[in-house]
Design a protein around this motif. Structure first.
Motif, mmCIF file in Angstrom:
data_model
loop_
_atom_site.group_PDB
_atom_site.id
_atom_site.type_symbol
_atom_site.label_atom_id
_atom_site.label_comp_id
_atom_site.label_asym_id
_atom_site.label_seq_id
_atom_site.Cartn_x
_atom_site.Cartn_y
_atom_site.Cartn_z
ATOM 1 N N ALA A 177 4.367 -6.289 4.799
ATOM 2 C CA ALA A 177 3.433 -5.396 4.208
ATOM 3 C C ALA A 177 1.907 -5.695 4.258
ATOM 4 O O ALA A 177 1.113 -4.873 4.723
ATOM 5 C CB ALA A 177 3.631 -5.027 2.777
ATOM 6 N N ARG A 204 -2.810 -10.818 -6.873
ATOM 7 C CA ARG A 204 -1.778 -10.888 -5.703
ATOM 8 C C ARG A 204 -1.725 -12.131 -5.590
ATOM 9 O O ARG A 204 -0.700 -12.649 -5.043
ATOM 10 C CB ARG A 204 -2.266 -10.062 -4.421
ATOM 11 N N GLU A 216 4.018 3.719 2.523
ATOM 12 C CA GLU A 216 4.435 2.512 3.023
ATOM 13 C C GLU A 216 4.286 1.435 1.959
ATOM 14 O O GLU A 216 5.241 0.456 1.784
ATOM 15 C CB GLU A 216 3.999 2.013 4.404
ATOM 16 N N HIS A 217 3.074 1.302 1.533
ATOM 17 C CA HIS A 217 2.432 0.042 0.778
ATOM 18 C C HIS A 217 3.501 0.063 -0.539
ATOM 19 O O HIS A 217 4.209 -0.886 -0.928
ATOM 20 C CB HIS A 217 1.018 0.052 0.406
ATOM 21 N N TYR A 222 0.031 4.619 5.284
ATOM 22 C CA TYR A 222 0.300 3.192 4.654
ATOM 23 C C TYR A 222 0.069 3.211 3.124
ATOM 24 O O TYR A 222 1.054 2.662 2.395
ATOM 25 C CB TYR A 222 -0.538 2.360 5.421
ATOM 26 N N TRP A 223 -1.062 3.576 2.758
ATOM 27 C CA TRP A 223 -1.409 3.641 1.319
ATOM 28 C C TRP A 223 -0.614 4.647 0.352
ATOM 29 O O TRP A 223 -0.193 4.214 -0.637
ATOM 30 C CB TRP A 223 -2.816 3.671 1.003
ATOM 31 N N MET A 267 -0.738 -3.831 6.676
ATOM 32 C CA MET A 267 -2.023 -3.360 6.042
ATOM 33 C C MET A 267 -3.268 -3.879 7.085
ATOM 34 O O MET A 267 -4.011 -2.936 7.236
ATOM 35 C CB MET A 267 -2.283 -3.827 4.963
ATOM 36 N N MET A 292 6.480 -2.775 -1.662
ATOM 37 C CA MET A 292 6.127 -3.537 -2.802
ATOM 38 C C MET A 292 7.191 -3.194 -3.935
ATOM 39 O O MET A 292 7.455 -4.080 -4.666
ATOM 40 C CB MET A 292 4.637 -3.266 -3.105
ATOM 41 N N LYS A 312 -9.484 -4.950 6.520
ATOM 42 C CA LYS A 312 -8.500 -5.647 5.907
ATOM 43 C C LYS A 312 -8.227 -6.975 6.693
ATOM 44 O O LYS A 312 -7.926 -6.737 7.841
ATOM 45 C CB LYS A 312 -7.267 -4.924 5.449
ATOM 46 N N TYR A 344 -2.564 3.708 -7.738
ATOM 47 C CA TYR A 344 -1.840 4.647 -7.004
ATOM 48 C C TYR A 344 -2.464 6.074 -7.309
ATOM 49 O O TYR A 344 -2.734 6.825 -6.306
ATOM 50 C CB TYR A 344 -0.236 4.681 -7.078
#
Length: 161
Positions: free
Chosen positions: A144, A27, A98-99, A94-95, A148, A103, A155, A77
């Motif tokens: 994003a 990332r 949304e994430h 979120y995971w 998170m 992305m 995080k 995922y």
């Protein structure tokens, strides 16, 4: 549990751990390339500079790094316990939704921006396309990341604590 069962579990955990580390580390490559590409594109657009082979290579490397990150992310995922959480919980939602949605949208913007920049011949227009599309992708990625940090108390913006 049998020895072979332990081996299979350890092998799966190692694969997940390796992919998670790769995704987490990569990332920074994507983020750095994207920031540099946006800055160069803005400078080229507003400074009416020529579009160099170096600009093209930076944009392609940014595109490739984003797609590599997507591959890591898609595999994770399906392996991650975070995506198996209930969608009614903020962190699960979120995971799970949304994430990945944000992305993928960011990577689509990078892809479209790169493709559109190839189709125009004017240097300033090339820089403008990259600045707009890569810039929007950067905004989505930063949003994003902030999302998170809000749903995951462990995080942080620059990594996991």
């Amino acid at each position: 549990m049998t020895k072979s069962g332990n081996f299979e579990r350890k092998k799966n955990m190692d694969l997940y751990g390796i992919l998670k580390s790769a995704h987490s580390g990569w990332r920074y490559v994507v983020f750095l390339l994207l920031v540099v590409a946006v800055i160069q594109a803005l400078a080229g657009w507003f400074g009416k500079k020529t579009y160099t082979d170096g600009n093209r290579k930076l944009n392609v490397f940014t595109l490739i790094s984003a797609h590599i990150q997507l591959v890591f992310g898609l595999i994770l995922y399906f392996l991650s316990p975070l995506t198996k959480m209930a969608s009614s919980e903020a962190i699960g939602r979120y995971w799970k939704m949304e994430h990945i949605s944000i992305m993928i949208l960011a990577i689509v913007l990078i892809t479209v921006g790169n493709a559109k920049s190839k189709k125009v011949t004017d240097a300033v227009a090339k820089h403008k396309n990259i600045a707009i599309f890569f810039g929007l992708a950067l905004v989505f990625i930063v949003v994003a990341i902030f999302m998170m940090t809000k749903v995951g108390p462990t995080k942080t913006f620059f990594g996991m604590s």
